[in-house]
Design a protein around this motif. Sequence first.
Motif, PDB file in Angstrom:
ATOM      1  N   GLY A 100       0.811  -1.207   0.000  1.00  0.00           N
ATOM      2  CA  GLY A 100       0.000   0.000   0.000  1.00  0.00           C
ATOM      3  C   GLY A 100       0.846   1.259   0.000  1.00  0.00           C
ATOM      4  N   LEU A 101       1.955   1.242   0.727  1.00  0.00           N
ATOM      5  CA  LEU A 101       2.855   2.399   0.733  1.00  0.00           C
ATOM      6  C   LEU A 101       3.404   2.685  -0.656  1.00  0.00           C
ATOM      7  N   HIS A 102       3.521   1.643  -1.467  1.00  0.00           N
ATOM      8  CA  HIS A 102       4.028   1.810  -2.832  1.00  0.00           C
ATOM      9  C   HIS A 102       2.903   1.985  -3.858  1.00  0.00           C
ATOM     10  N   GLY A 103       1.692   2.194  -3.376  1.00  0.00           N
ATOM     11  CA  GLY A 103       0.591   2.499  -4.279  1.00  0.00           C
ATOM     12  C   GLY A 103      -0.134   1.295  -4.848  1.00  0.00           C
ATOM     13  N   LEU A 104       0.168   0.083  -4.362  1.00  0.00           N
ATOM     14  CA  LEU A 104      -0.522  -1.109  -4.839  1.00  0.00           C
ATOM     15  C   LEU A 104      -1.807  -1.311  -4.048  1.00  0.00           C
ATOM     16  N   GLU A 105      -2.812  -1.902  -4.684  1.00  0.00           N
ATOM     17  CA  GLU A 105      -4.072  -2.146  -3.986  1.00  0.00           C
ATOM     18  C   GLU A 105      -4.886  -3.201  -4.716  1.00  0.00           C
ATOM     19  N   GLY A 106      -5.943  -3.635  -4.046  1.00  0.00           N
ATOM     20  CA  GLY A 106      -6.921  -4.515  -4.670  1.00  0.00           C
ATOM     21  C   GLY A 106      -6.382  -5.878  -5.042  1.00  0.00           C
ATOM     22  N   ALA A 107      -6.968  -6.429  -6.104  1.00  0.00           N
ATOM     23  CA  ALA A 107      -6.656  -7.792  -6.526  1.00  0.00           C
ATOM     24  C   ALA A 107      -5.197  -7.940  -6.941  1.00  0.00           C
ATOM     25  N   ALA A 108      -4.649  -6.912  -7.573  1.00  0.00           N
ATOM     26  CA  ALA A 108      -3.249  -6.992  -8.011  1.00  0.00           C
ATOM     27  C   ALA A 108      -2.309  -7.126  -6.823  1.00  0.00           C
ATOM     28  N   LEU A 109      -2.592  -6.407  -5.756  1.00  0.00           N
ATOM     29  CA  LEU A 109      -1.766  -6.500  -4.554  1.00  0.00           C
ATOM     30  C   LEU A 109      -1.917  -7.872  -3.910  1.00  0.00           C
ATOM     31  N   GLU A 111      -2.709 -10.669  -5.279  1.00  0.00           N
ATOM     32  CA  GLU A 111      -2.043 -11.661  -6.128  1.00  0.00           C
ATOM     33  C   GLU A 111      -0.534 -11.632  -5.900  1.00  0.00           C
ATOM     34  N   ARG A 112       0.022 -10.432  -5.790  1.00  0.00           N
ATOM     35  CA  ARG A 112       1.451 -10.290  -5.546  1.00  0.00           C
ATOM     36  C   ARG A 112       1.829 -10.857  -4.176  1.00  0.00           C
ATOM     37  N   ILE A 113       0.996 -10.606  -3.169  1.00  0.00           N
ATOM     38  CA  ILE A 113       1.252 -11.136  -1.833  1.00  0.00           C
ATOM     39  C   ILE A 113       1.280 -12.659  -1.860  1.00  0.00           C
ATOM     40  N   GLY A 114       0.307 -13.257  -2.512  1.00  0.00           N
ATOM     41  CA  GLY A 114       0.267 -14.716  -2.610  1.00  0.00           C
ATOM     42  C   GLY A 114       1.475 -15.282  -3.328  1.00  0.00           C
ATOM     43  N   GLU A 115       1.891 -14.596  -4.383  1.00  0.00           N
ATOM     44  CA  GLU A 115       3.065 -15.039  -5.145  1.00  0.00           C
ATOM     45  C   GLU A 115       4.312 -15.037  -4.266  1.00  0.00           C
ATOM     46  N   LEU A 116       4.504 -13.967  -3.478  1.00  0.00           N
ATOM     47  CA  LEU A 116       5.694 -13.867  -2.631  1.00  0.00           C
ATOM     48  C   LEU A 116       5.652 -14.878  -1.489  1.00  0.00           C
ATOM     49  N   ILE A 117       4.494 -15.111  -0.917  1.00  0.00           N
ATOM     50  CA  ILE A 117       4.369 -16.095   0.160  1.00  0.00           C
ATOM     51  C   ILE A 117       4.759 -17.477  -0.346  1.00  0.00           C
ATOM     52  N   THR A 118       4.314 -17.807  -1.548  1.00  0.00           N
ATOM     53  CA  THR A 118       4.666 -19.105  -2.131  1.00  0.00           C
ATOM     54  C   THR A 118       6.144 -19.167  -2.496  1.00  0.00           C
ATOM     55  N   ARG A 119       6.630 -18.117  -3.123  1.00  0.00           N
ATOM     56  CA  ARG A 119       8.002 -18.085  -3.621  1.00  0.00           C
ATOM     57  C   ARG A 119       9.022 -18.188  -2.490  1.00  0.00           C
ATOM     58  N   LEU A 120       8.687 -17.598  -1.334  1.00  0.00           N
ATOM     59  CA  LEU A 120       9.610 -17.583  -0.208  1.00  0.00           C
ATOM     60  C   LEU A 120       9.295 -18.662   0.832  1.00  0.00           C
ATOM     61  N   GLY A 121       8.329 -19.525   0.538  1.00  0.00           N
ATOM     62  CA  GLY A 121       8.015 -20.619   1.453  1.00  0.00           C
ATOM     63  C   GLY A 121       7.477 -20.157   2.790  1.00  0.00           C
ATOM     64  N   MET A 122       6.519 -19.226   2.754  1.00  0.00           N
ATOM     65  CA  MET A 122       5.991 -18.628   3.979  1.00  0.00           C
ATOM     66  C   MET A 122       4.590 -19.120   4.328  1.00  0.00           C
ATOM     67  N   GLU A 123       4.102 -20.120   3.632  1.00  0.00           N
ATOM     68  CA  GLU A 123       2.704 -20.546   3.834  1.00  0.00           C
ATOM     69  C   GLU A 123       2.398 -20.916   5.284  1.00  0.00           C
ATOM     70  N   GLU A 124       3.355 -21.554   5.952  1.00  0.00           N
ATOM     71  CA  GLU A 124       3.114 -22.078   7.299  1.00  0.00           C
ATOM     72  C   GLU A 124       2.851 -20.969   8.319  1.00  0.00           C
ATOM     73  N   PHE A 125       3.453 -19.791   8.129  1.00  0.00           N
ATOM     74  CA  PHE A 125       3.324 -18.724   9.126  1.00  0.00           C
ATOM     75  C   PHE A 125       2.768 -17.426   8.550  1.00  0.00           C
ATOM     76  N   VAL A 148       7.751  -6.433  -2.828  1.00  0.00           N
ATOM     77  CA  VAL A 148       6.324  -6.394  -3.137  1.00  0.00           C
ATOM     78  C   VAL A 148       6.002  -5.525  -4.347  1.00  0.00           C
ATOM     79  N   HIS A 149       6.745  -4.434  -4.551  1.00  0.00           N
ATOM     80  CA  HIS A 149       6.456  -3.534  -5.671  1.00  0.00           C
ATOM     81  C   HIS A 149       7.307  -3.848  -6.903  1.00  0.00           C
ATOM     82  N   ALA A 150       7.917  -5.042  -6.919  1.00  0.00           N
ATOM     83  CA  ALA A 150       8.717  -5.519  -8.057  1.00  0.00           C
ATOM     84  C   ALA A 150       9.743  -4.485  -8.508  1.00  0.00           C
ATOM     85  N   PRO A 151      10.607  -4.023  -7.592  1.00  0.00           N
ATOM     86  CA  PRO A 151      11.593  -3.000  -7.960  1.00  0.00           C
ATOM     87  C   PRO A 151      12.670  -3.563  -8.877  1.00  0.00           C
TER      88      PRO A 151
END
Length: 243
Positions: A100-109, A111-125, A148-151
């Motif tokens: 949100g600080l980087h201006g992301l919101e809604g479904a796109a945000l 989706e990005r959160i889910g992608e990072l959680i999977t990519r970094l193996g964070m599902e458990e916590f 999160v903002h794909a820099p």
Amino acid sequence: MIRVENLHKSFGGVPAVDGLGFTAKDGEITGLIGHNGAGKTTTFRILAGLMHPDAGTARIDDCDVAAGRVAAQRRLGILPDVRGLYPRLTAREHIRYYGGLHGLEGAALEERIGELITRLGMEEFADRRAKGYSRGQELKVALARALVHAPRNLILDEPTNGLDVTSSRAVHALIREMRDEGAAIVISSHIMSEVESLCDQLVIMADGRAALTGTAEELRARTGHGSLEDIFVGIAAGLEAAE
């Protein structure tokens, strides 16, 4: 691209950064290493827009950080050595907040959160509050916030501190993948084997300046030392002798 030119910053008349210059190119991993007090943290704070230099410039792509702090921050992801998590927020909430600080919101945000959680193996916590996280879990959340903002430019301070071997390998693979996608990446690490395996070029800082720059092979040829650790220790010993 991350570029530092003739950077200076002093505190109480004592120089922390003293004419530093280097360029971290797109599609390369640049290692910025040095002993404690060499000026790395001050340099990172200037690049992040948290501190103004006394002289010189710091640029993220075509943005002068001092003149266009917000625009530069949009182009930069930062993994700090001190992770700074909010204990009452979950991992997912941390990533959402920074998105949100980087201006992301809604479904796109989301989706990005889910992608990072999977990519970094964070599902458990992912949906557990941060209080009580292991150091490795804290690092993964902090890394997800940085990405999160794909820099296209990244500063990663001690990117595997607290991780086990398997998780470290996964982070290394992710860093190389981002490099191959064209990102400009600066890492700082005290693990010389990590630096040597990841970095395309090295900047060894001492007394706020770039004491040596080049590839690992170039530095070995120039110093006559067989390992980065020997080069690093040699520079530190030279500083102690000068004192």
